[in-house]
Write an enzyme that holds these catalytic residues in place. Structure first.
Site, short mmCIF file in Angstrom:
data_model
loop_
_atom_site.label_atom_id
_atom_site.label_comp_id
_atom_site.label_asym_id
_atom_site.label_seq_id
_atom_site.Cartn_x
_atom_site.Cartn_y
_atom_site.Cartn_z
N CYS A 157 -9.04 -36.92 23.79
CA CYS A 157 -7.62 -37.28 23.96
C CYS A 157 -6.77 -36.88 22.75
CB CYS A 157 -7.48 -38.77 24.24
SG CYS A 157 -8.50 -39.80 23.19
N HIS A 252 -1.12 -41.44 21.63
CA HIS A 252 -1.57 -40.80 20.38
C HIS A 252 -0.45 -39.88 19.87
CE1 HIS A 252 -5.42 -42.43 21.08
NE2 HIS A 252 -6.13 -41.35 21.37
#
Ligand SMILES: NC(=O)c1ccc[n+]([C@@H]2O[C@H](COP(=O)([O-])OP(=O)(O)OC[C@H]3O[C@@H](n4cnc5c(N)ncnc54)[C@H](OP(=O)(O)O)[C@@H]3O)[C@@H](O)[C@H]2O)c1
Length: 361
Positions: A157, A252
């Site tokens: 990710c 993120h």
């Protein structure tokens, strides 16, 4: 079109809960089976996630009463579905073998686990960047003798907040020599229950095991070429990463510095390239394809995890703060939802491409 019956392995975890929620009423797929560890097997899904259901909405009615299977029961599971989304956490060699067993039993496997990311006959897909790598499924089937099965994996990710904007620039004819990226990664990236709250609240943890290596190396395979039915990595771009864990639930963030290898585009040209970026998922109007795929925010204080992670239903990459870099050429901030774009949503979009390309039926 009749919906394809699918199973979610690791359905009780952070990524698994997103799968069952995101797939509720999906036009191509119907979740008919949920599986997890032996500790959850035999319980209803609602019982198995009691106390750890972390989604904002309730468990879908169609899932709540399903009896959780042991994810090792490949033969049983193969009778009920044609494709599995794998979100199991566990020992890598065991997961590698388990995913092969599923494919050999005739199921398509779309996996979030890192076990097969470096298997050269397994494509590692970011839908907008390398959909053409899915064609090595033909070779998988030929060499393994699988009639319908296949294995496809998602990358980590962490890199999904910057690699799509980078790919847009490469594709527009601006080769890149070096990248330095510093990530600030959400707590949900560590799964459930993840990092203990006393370690994370009021703090930043400057280490995530294995994450910097994945952030630096996985782009090479994703940007690679297919040769003789295998992916050959393209190591042209040198990447150096610092990965940190921050007290944010989802999203993120990546601070990215780029040195170009040839002509350096003007900042306005970079924004134009990002805004015009469109690929297979957008052209085929796939249900989970964000439109646009890359969103540029002009505000000087964006993107921010809380405000931008849900853009494009959590599937868009949001970029901002593009400026000149006094050491490299340019720098910017990128952001993506780690569990939607970075895990379950990205895998669902990959599976939609597999349907469109005829590999999943
Ligand atoms: N979180 C993210 O942002 C993210 C992003 C990209 C990729 N991933 C990857 O996705 C996978 C799942 O991550 P997660 O964050 O959802 O982890 P998680 O919250 O810890 O969930 C792990 C899942 O694996 C199951 N499991 C554990 N041991 C098992 C066993 N022996 N047999 C079968 N199932 C077992 C668990 O079932 P029980 O509940 O029964 O224990 C649970 O459903 C991992 O490989 C992770 O690296 C995560």
């Amino acid at each position: 079109m009749a919906r394809i019956p699918v199973g979610v392995l690791g359905a009780t975890g952070a990524v698994g809960q997103h799968y069952v929620t995101l797939l509720d009423d999906h036009p191509y797929f119907k979740v008919v089976l949920v599986a997890a560890s032996p500790a959850s097997a035999g319980k209803s899904y609602a019982e198995a996630v009691a106390g750890k259901w972390s989604m904002d909405r309730d468990i879908p009615d169609s899932i709540r009463g399903l009896i959780v299977k042991d994810a090792s029961s490949v033969a049983d599971i193969a009778k009920e579905c044609r494709l599995v989304f794998s979100a199991i956490e566990g020992q890598k060699d065991w997961i590698k073998e388990l995913e092969i067993q599923y494919a050999a039993a005739g199921l398509g496997v779309v996996s979030n686990n890192s076990a097969h990311r470096w298997t050269d006959w397994v494509p590692m897909i970011i839908p907008e960047i390398n959909h053409q790598h899915l064609d090595i499924i033909q070779e998988q089937r030929k060499t393994k003798g699988w009639k319908k099965g296949f294995i496809v994996v998602k990358p980590n990710c962490s890199l999904q907040s910057y690699l799509t904007p980078v790919h847009a620039l490469l594709q527009a004819g601006y080769p890149i020599k070096r990248i330095i990226v510093t990530t600030e990664q959400a707590s949900s990236g560590a799964g459930y229950p993840g990092v203990p709250s006393l370690d994370l609240i009021d703090n930043v943890v400057p280490f995530i095991g294995g994450e910097e290596e994945k952030t630096e190396l996985e782009p090479h395979k994703i940007l690679g070429l297919i040769r003789d039915g295998m992916v050959v990595s393209d190591e042209t771009i040198a990447i150096s990463a610092n990965c940190t864990r921050v007290p944010v639930t989802h999203g993120h963030l990546a601070a990215v510095n780029i040195e170009f290898a040839g002509k350096v585009p003007e900042l306005d040209e970079i924004k134009r390239v990002w805004r015009a970026y469109s690929s297979y998922p957008q052209k085929h109007r796939l249900p989970f394809a964000p439109e646009p795929a890359i969103i540029y925010r002009e505000e000087e204080n964006r993107p921010q995890p809380r405000k931008d992670r849900d853009a494009g239903k959590g599937m868009a990459v949001v970029v901002g703060r593009l400026r000149k870099c006094p050491v490299f050429h340019v720098k910017f901030i990128g952001l993506s939802h780690n569990i939607i774009r970075g895990a379950a949503g990205g895998a669902i979009l990959t599976a939609e491409m597999l349907v469109k390309m005829g590999y999943a039926r």
